[in-house]
Design a protein around this motif. Structure first.
Motif, mmCIF file in Angstrom:
data_model
loop_
_atom_site.group_PDB
_atom_site.id
_atom_site.type_symbol
_atom_site.label_atom_id
_atom_site.label_comp_id
_atom_site.label_asym_id
_atom_site.label_seq_id
_atom_site.Cartn_x
_atom_site.Cartn_y
_atom_site.Cartn_z
ATOM 1 N N SER A 131 83.010 55.040 62.865
ATOM 2 C CA SER A 131 82.378 55.842 63.372
ATOM 3 C C SER A 131 81.154 56.144 63.514
ATOM 4 N N TYR A 132 80.702 56.069 62.041
ATOM 5 C CA TYR A 132 79.435 57.704 61.835
ATOM 6 C C TYR A 132 78.498 57.229 62.813
ATOM 7 N N GLN A 133 77.552 58.433 62.683
ATOM 8 C CA GLN A 133 76.679 58.474 63.699
ATOM 9 C C GLN A 133 75.616 59.350 62.968
ATOM 10 N N ASP A 134 74.865 60.110 63.073
ATOM 11 C CA ASP A 134 74.434 60.386 62.601
ATOM 12 C C ASP A 134 72.462 61.270 63.559
ATOM 13 N N ASN A 177 71.230 56.840 62.872
ATOM 14 C CA ASN A 177 72.046 55.505 61.966
ATOM 15 C C ASN A 177 73.398 55.778 62.582
ATOM 16 N N ASP A 178 74.023 54.657 62.376
ATOM 17 C CA ASP A 178 76.136 54.329 62.783
ATOM 18 C C ASP A 178 75.697 53.375 61.147
ATOM 19 N N TYR A 179 77.161 53.325 60.811
ATOM 20 C CA TYR A 179 77.406 52.792 59.841
ATOM 21 C C TYR A 179 76.957 51.694 59.805
ATOM 22 N N THR A 206 81.441 61.073 58.367
ATOM 23 C CA THR A 206 81.424 60.550 59.588
ATOM 24 C C THR A 206 79.698 60.959 60.300
ATOM 25 N N SER A 207 78.928 61.792 59.614
ATOM 26 C CA SER A 207 78.160 61.878 60.045
ATOM 27 C C SER A 207 77.582 62.721 58.323
#
Length: 157
Positions: A56-59, A63-65, A142-143
């Motif tokens: 579920s990475y979001q920055d 960017n996501d995963y 996660t970020s």
């Protein structure tokens, strides 16, 4: 002469007992995740880096995963040798979340013959703020937000 070996055994026993009593803190676990990512990046092991990134990475950079996966592939392809130096990591754990703030020196060297392969082709100091969450008992990134050191937060990379 027999007292010296006896004293050494006693000191060794005390050191082992001390280590056995030290319980790994959540901050220690977060630091271990970050140093594992550092080592995997230096070994150019994309899968090992991604093992520590949440699906579920979001920055803030958008960017996501899969974006992180692409960034790693690009950087690893572009640089034959990668080095990451993180001298100090400040970690604050609040329940199931953690924030790590640190500066990292990133270098990359390609296959070219620049200075006999000793000097890096890419060099940069970056300020990082990394957020982690505990997922299934494991800390996952996660970020992350970063900027080039000295440029300020307005110049996000």
């Amino acid at each position: 002469m027999r007292r010296v070996p006896c004293l050494l055994y006693i000191l060794l026993a005390v050191l082992l007992l001390f280590q056995a009593c030290h319980k790994e803190t959540e901050e220690d676990k977060v630091k271990k995740v970050l140093t594992s990512v550092q080592q995997a990046a230096e070994e150019k092991k994309t899968r090992s880096v991604l093992d520590h990134i949440s699906k579920s990475y979001q920055d803030p950079q958008g960017n996501d995963y899969n974006g992180v996966k692409g960034l790693l592939a690009f950087y690893f392809f572009r640089h034959q040798k990668v080095a990451v130096y993180m001298p100090n990591i400040d970690i604050v754990v609040t329940g199931p979340t953690a924030k790590a703030v640190f500066q990292a020196i990133l270098t990359g060297r390609g296959t070219g013959g620049n200075a006999g392969g000793i000097l890096p082709e890419a060099l940069g100091a970056y300020n990082f703020e990394v957020m982690l969450t505990k997922e299934d008992g494991q800390w996952k990134v996660t970020s992350a937000k970063w900027d080039r050191a000295g440029e300020g937060a307005g110049h996000m990379q």
